[in-house]
Design a protein around this motif. Structure first.
Motif: not given
Length: 124
Positions: A90-93, A72-75
């Protein structure tokens, strides 16, 4: 191949990041490139990762750990990186399973246009 695209957008992999991985288009924004790179990690597309890495920072190869599954990706934030910009961040988790154990990593990435295409220029 995953039915729904790993990048988190509401489309199938084939119609979303899959077309970019196959070379049937290029990312229009820095965020789209970041999402497609996350999906490339998920499906094990080392070639795409290398093609979309800035040559000044590109490694000779990407060692993908087959025991890590990206899920899973969270922007979290993005700046610039639109069709009118030449740079963006872009900062993401990114969430993963490592040998069945859940984990996550967070990165603030920098992207630039090179010869008209977005490329990953490294972490900030």
């Amino acid at each position: 191949m995953p039915r729904t695209c790993l990048c988190g957008l509401p489309a199938t992999y084939q119609d979303c990041c899959g077309r970019l991985h196959r070379g049937e288009g290029a990312a229009a924004t820095a965020e789209q490139l970041m999402r497609s790179r996350f999906s490339a990690f998920g499906v094990g597309d080392e070639g795409y990762l290398l093609r979309t890495w800035h040559p000044a920072a590109r490694p000779a190869r990407v060692d993908l750990d087959k025991k890590v599954r990206w899920v899973r990706l969270e922007v979290l934030e993005s700046t610039g990186g639109s069709v009118v910009h030449t740079e963006g961040t872009v900062r993401f988790r990114a969430h993963y399973l490592d040998r069945g154990r859940p984990g996550e990593m967070e990165e603030h990435s920098r992207f630039v246009r090179l010869d008209g295409r977005w490329v990953y220029a490294g972490a900030l």
